[in-house]
Write a protein that holds these residues in place. Sequence first.
Motif, PDB file in Angstrom:
ATOM      1  N   GLU A 225       0.804  -1.224   0.000  1.00 52.62           N
ATOM      2  CA  GLU A 225       0.000   0.000   0.000  1.00 52.62           C
ATOM      3  C   GLU A 225       0.840   1.279   0.000  1.00 52.62           C
ATOM      4  N   TYR A 343      -5.896   2.222   1.182  1.00 56.15           N
ATOM      5  CA  TYR A 343      -4.611   2.125   1.889  1.00 56.15           C
ATOM      6  C   TYR A 343      -4.783   1.428   3.239  1.00 56.15           C
ATOM      7  N   TYR A 344      -5.927   1.688   3.912  1.00 54.75           N
ATOM      8  CA  TYR A 344      -6.157   1.110   5.236  1.00 54.75           C
ATOM      9  C   TYR A 344      -6.920  -0.216   5.183  1.00 54.75           C
TER      10      TYR A 344
END
Length: 357
Positions: A225, A343-344
């Motif tokens: 990521e 991303y998370y």
Amino acid sequence: MSFIDERGFWFGLYWGSQSVINAVFLISVSYLVAATSWRWFYWLLTILVAFGSVLGFFLLAETRYERSPSSLDGQVSYTDEFGVTVVLSDDEAIERFGTRQEIQDNTTEPEQFSYLHHIKPFHKVAPNALHVGAGVLWKMLQACSSPAVIWSILAASISLGIGIAMSLCYGTILVESFHWSHASVGLVNAGIFPAALLSMLWAGYIGDKIVLWLAKRRDGTHIPEEILAVLIVPTIVSAVGIVVFAVTAMWPETHSSWGIIMGWTLLEFGFLVAIITTTHFASEAYPSNPGSALVMVVGVKNIVSFGAAYGLTPMVTKFGYLDAFMILFAIFTFIFLMGVPVYYINPRWRAYISRSS
């Protein structure tokens, strides 16, 4: 084969060189069409595609490579001919392969073959070709369950779709609003040369350095990521390019044709970095089947982008250039902002898939 800190460079080299070749074609073909007829655009394209197909058939090396499973500390690592790696216990390996492969200290180096040895224009059908083909198709469909792959497809698609939309109208704008000759319209693509070089530098060399720096902050641990950080600046550049192009197209009487050239160039820089980074990201973010993820992003983006490009003409007819491109701008902005939750979320998805398998 490449190391993690080299992948941005190789992806950048592939997409950047492809764009340079495409720019040469677009610039030269406009003079050809002006001197002959529009049909020669397609004739020349057909000749180049046929020539490339012949070269590919005879000169591309065979990529199927059979690897033996290897056992170490009670676990067996096996990479199939498509590059998919699985880790099995010894019991699972015996059930799958009928034996347990041991690593010996005196294992000999595998024989090295030359490039010419790997060229096999004619060879027998791969064993269980239909079964393997069905399995590859299933893995490609499975790749679409990954948030990273879905987002990569959408990000690459909207960037490509807006680029196609610009290419559909810049000729009309330059000829009718700025009085360019039809032969010189292809020169608008001259900006792709510096855009391609900068994209290879940014997404390749600089991008790899950014990924290494972020990995060092995690005590040497790299997560896929973090590749998304490379997209921040190019995304802003693309957004600026869309606005510049739209404003110039809407009010040509108060702007220079350089607005069209710069808008197209800035968008192309952002698009090239986006396609380099999304293919890089997808191949790492779905580690169990990187090839399938890569194929989905490269292939499906051409289908999804059709919607953005197809909708341009009716939007321009109804709203004008500014509103039409601002609609595309809004979609572009929304998709790239979705990279923040990806991303998370994607690390949790990867952990879930790892536990499931």
